[in-house]
Design a protein around this motif. Structure first.
Motif, PDB file in Angstrom:
ATOM      1  N   LEU A   3     -11.763 -26.572 -25.156  1.00  0.00           N
ATOM      2  CA  LEU A   3     -11.233 -26.418 -26.511  1.00  0.00           C
ATOM      3  C   LEU A   3     -11.330 -24.980 -27.016  1.00  0.00           C
ATOM      4  O   LEU A   3     -10.576 -24.587 -27.894  1.00  0.00           O
ATOM      5  CB  LEU A   3     -11.977 -27.342 -27.469  1.00  0.00           C
ATOM      6  N   ILE A  10      -4.906 -23.809 -32.722  1.00  0.00           N
ATOM      7  CA  ILE A  10      -5.062 -24.848 -33.740  1.00  0.00           C
ATOM      8  C   ILE A  10      -5.209 -24.217 -35.125  1.00  0.00           C
ATOM      9  O   ILE A  10      -4.603 -24.662 -36.098  1.00  0.00           O
ATOM     10  CB  ILE A  10      -6.273 -25.743 -33.387  1.00  0.00           C
ATOM     11  N   GLY A  14      -2.631 -23.866 -38.826  1.00  0.00           N
ATOM     12  CA  GLY A  14      -3.080 -24.163 -40.185  1.00  0.00           C
ATOM     13  C   GLY A  14      -4.115 -25.263 -40.278  1.00  0.00           C
ATOM     14  O   GLY A  14      -4.321 -25.833 -41.348  1.00  0.00           O
ATOM     15  N   ALA A  15      -4.770 -25.574 -39.174  1.00  0.00           N
ATOM     16  CA  ALA A  15      -5.760 -26.656 -39.180  1.00  0.00           C
ATOM     17  C   ALA A  15      -7.134 -26.113 -38.797  1.00  0.00           C
ATOM     18  O   ALA A  15      -7.259 -24.974 -38.363  1.00  0.00           O
ATOM     19  CB  ALA A  15      -5.340 -27.745 -38.210  1.00  0.00           C
ATOM     20  N   GLU A  16      -8.141 -26.934 -38.972  1.00  0.00           N
ATOM     21  CA  GLU A  16      -9.480 -26.584 -38.502  1.00  0.00           C
ATOM     22  C   GLU A  16      -9.909 -27.626 -37.481  1.00  0.00           C
ATOM     23  O   GLU A  16      -9.469 -28.780 -37.526  1.00  0.00           O
ATOM     24  CB  GLU A  16     -10.474 -26.547 -39.684  1.00  0.00           C
ATOM     25  N   LEU A  17     -10.720 -27.177 -36.541  1.00  0.00           N
ATOM     26  CA  LEU A  17     -11.183 -28.045 -35.462  1.00  0.00           C
ATOM     27  C   LEU A  17     -12.678 -28.313 -35.648  1.00  0.00           C
ATOM     28  O   LEU A  17     -13.471 -27.381 -35.759  1.00  0.00           O
ATOM     29  CB  LEU A  17     -10.925 -27.355 -34.123  1.00  0.00           C
ATOM     30  N   TYR A  18     -13.032 -29.573 -35.734  1.00  0.00           N
ATOM     31  CA  TYR A  18     -14.427 -29.968 -35.934  1.00  0.00           C
ATOM     32  C   TYR A  18     -14.908 -30.734 -34.710  1.00  0.00           C
ATOM     33  O   TYR A  18     -14.224 -31.653 -34.242  1.00  0.00           O
ATOM     34  CB  TYR A  18     -14.565 -30.884 -37.150  1.00  0.00           C
ATOM     35  N   VAL A  19     -16.073 -30.370 -34.211  1.00  0.00           N
ATOM     36  CA  VAL A  19     -16.695 -31.140 -33.136  1.00  0.00           C
ATOM     37  C   VAL A  19     -17.666 -32.117 -33.782  1.00  0.00           C
ATOM     38  O   VAL A  19     -18.460 -31.729 -34.650  1.00  0.00           O
ATOM     39  CB  VAL A  19     -17.431 -30.218 -32.140  1.00  0.00           C
ATOM     40  N   ILE A  20     -17.569 -33.374 -33.405  1.00  0.00           N
ATOM     41  CA  ILE A  20     -18.487 -34.393 -33.922  1.00  0.00           C
ATOM     42  C   ILE A  20     -19.217 -35.026 -32.752  1.00  0.00           C
ATOM     43  O   ILE A  20     -18.595 -35.501 -31.790  1.00  0.00           O
ATOM     44  CB  ILE A  20     -17.732 -35.457 -34.749  1.00  0.00           C
ATOM     45  N   ILE A  41     -19.672 -28.021 -36.396  1.00  0.00           N
ATOM     46  CA  ILE A  41     -20.190 -29.171 -35.638  1.00  0.00           C
ATOM     47  C   ILE A  41     -20.915 -30.108 -36.601  1.00  0.00           C
ATOM     48  O   ILE A  41     -21.712 -29.653 -37.428  1.00  0.00           O
ATOM     49  CB  ILE A  41     -21.210 -28.754 -34.551  1.00  0.00           C
ATOM     50  N   ALA A  94     -10.415 -38.096 -29.925  1.00  0.00           N
ATOM     51  CA  ALA A  94     -10.006 -37.096 -30.908  1.00  0.00           C
ATOM     52  C   ALA A  94      -9.047 -37.698 -31.920  1.00  0.00           C
ATOM     53  O   ALA A  94      -8.321 -38.644 -31.620  1.00  0.00           O
ATOM     54  CB  ALA A  94      -9.359 -35.912 -30.209  1.00  0.00           C
ATOM     55  N   LEU A  95      -9.078 -37.135 -33.107  1.00  0.00           N
ATOM     56  CA  LEU A  95      -8.162 -37.538 -34.186  1.00  0.00           C
ATOM     57  C   LEU A  95      -7.618 -36.279 -34.826  1.00  0.00           C
ATOM     58  O   LEU A  95      -8.356 -35.314 -35.010  1.00  0.00           O
ATOM     59  CB  LEU A  95      -8.919 -38.310 -35.266  1.00  0.00           C
ATOM     60  N   VAL A  96      -6.340 -36.273 -35.163  1.00  0.00           N
ATOM     61  CA  VAL A  96      -5.791 -35.205 -35.990  1.00  0.00           C
ATOM     62  C   VAL A  96      -5.316 -35.881 -37.274  1.00  0.00           C
ATOM     63  O   VAL A  96      -4.518 -36.829 -37.228  1.00  0.00           O
ATOM     64  CB  VAL A  96      -4.626 -34.468 -35.295  1.00  0.00           C
ATOM     65  N   ILE A 121      -3.581 -31.307 -29.251  1.00  0.00           N
ATOM     66  CA  ILE A 121      -3.862 -31.248 -30.689  1.00  0.00           C
ATOM     67  C   ILE A 121      -2.910 -30.264 -31.362  1.00  0.00           C
ATOM     68  O   ILE A 121      -2.311 -30.561 -32.395  1.00  0.00           O
ATOM     69  CB  ILE A 121      -5.334 -30.842 -30.930  1.00  0.00           C
TER      70      ILE A 121
ATOM     71  N   PRO B  31      -4.889 -29.851 -42.445  1.00  0.00           N
ATOM     72  CA  PRO B  31      -5.123 -30.836 -41.379  1.00  0.00           C
ATOM     73  C   PRO B  31      -6.430 -30.558 -40.629  1.00  0.00           C
ATOM     74  O   PRO B  31      -6.829 -29.401 -40.493  1.00  0.00           O
ATOM     75  CB  PRO B  31      -3.920 -30.649 -40.450  1.00  0.00           C
ATOM     76  N   ALA B  32      -7.055 -31.612 -40.189  1.00  0.00           N
ATOM     77  CA  ALA B  32      -8.301 -31.477 -39.433  1.00  0.00           C
ATOM     78  C   ALA B  32      -8.160 -32.144 -38.076  1.00  0.00           C
ATOM     79  O   ALA B  32      -7.633 -33.256 -37.972  1.00  0.00           O
ATOM     80  CB  ALA B  32      -9.452 -32.124 -40.202  1.00  0.00           C
ATOM     81  N   LEU B  34     -10.467 -33.644 -35.315  1.00  0.00           N
ATOM     82  CA  LEU B  34     -11.845 -34.065 -35.051  1.00  0.00           C
ATOM     83  C   LEU B  34     -11.965 -34.389 -33.574  1.00  0.00           C
ATOM     84  O   LEU B  34     -11.256 -35.258 -33.075  1.00  0.00           O
ATOM     85  CB  LEU B  34     -12.210 -35.315 -35.861  1.00  0.00           C
TER      86      LEU B  34
END
Lengths: 133, 41
Positions: A3, A10, A14-20, A41, A94-96, A121, B31-32, B34
């Motif tokens: 990633l 990404i 215009g998006a942000e990427l979050y690791v969960i 995170i 993953a979800l967007v 993504i 948008p996010a 995850l």
């Protein structure tokens, strides 16, 4: 983590990427140091979010020939798995999600090496942008 | 497959300091994406 390479793409979309992850919040800094991941995170120790995101969990999902192959491949790439910090049987995904709450893309991992691609993504984000000029 | 994230929006995750963060705030303004990892480590 593949990633890394797509994080700029990404963010450019215009998006942000979050690791969960899951497990104690105290594992987050160790994960960050190990992966060199600079983005945000969070952790979901209860796995309630994983469940709501319809991600899979189970021994049979982890212990299968594909899982073994993935582990061997990861090892050969230098990504040796240390002691597991979290739920070893939980699979990822993953979800967007758009600001209006619509899920633009949903990926459920079937095997440990079946991980989300940053390119997928970024593609989901650009499709959304085309749909809403 | 999930089509709406309304239920997820009300749920919470923790940051490294153990502070609770409402998931919906992550995609409130933009948008996010995850990415759920299997586990840390």
């Amino acid at each position: 983590m593949q990633l890394h390479r797509d994080l700029d793409k990404i963010r450019a979309a215009g998006a942000e990427l979050y690791v969960i992850g899951n497990g104690s919040p105290s594992f987050i800094e160790g994960f960050r140091a190990e992966t060199k991941w600079t983005g945000p995170i969070y952790t979901d120790p209860s796995l309630a979010v994983y469940k709501a995101a319809e991600l899979k969990r189970g021994v049979t999902k982890t212990l299968n020939p594909f899982a073994l192959g993935g582990t061997v491949k990861a090892f050969m790439n230098g990504n040796r798995q240390g002691r597991v910090q979290g739920d070893a049987w939980q699979q990822g995904g993953a979800l967007v999600i758009a600001p209006d709450g619509a899920v633009l893309w949903h990926h459920v991992s079937d095997r440990p090496d079946d991980i989300a691609s940053g390119s997928d993504i970024a593609a989901a984000l650009s499709e959304k942008r085309r749909a809403q000029p | 497959m999930l089509s709406r994230a309304d239920d997820l929006a009300k749920m919470t995750v923790l940051d490294a300091a153990g502070t609770t963060v409402e998931l919906g705030t992550l995609w409130r303004d933009k948008p996010a994406a995850l990415v759920f990892v299997r586990h840390f480590g």
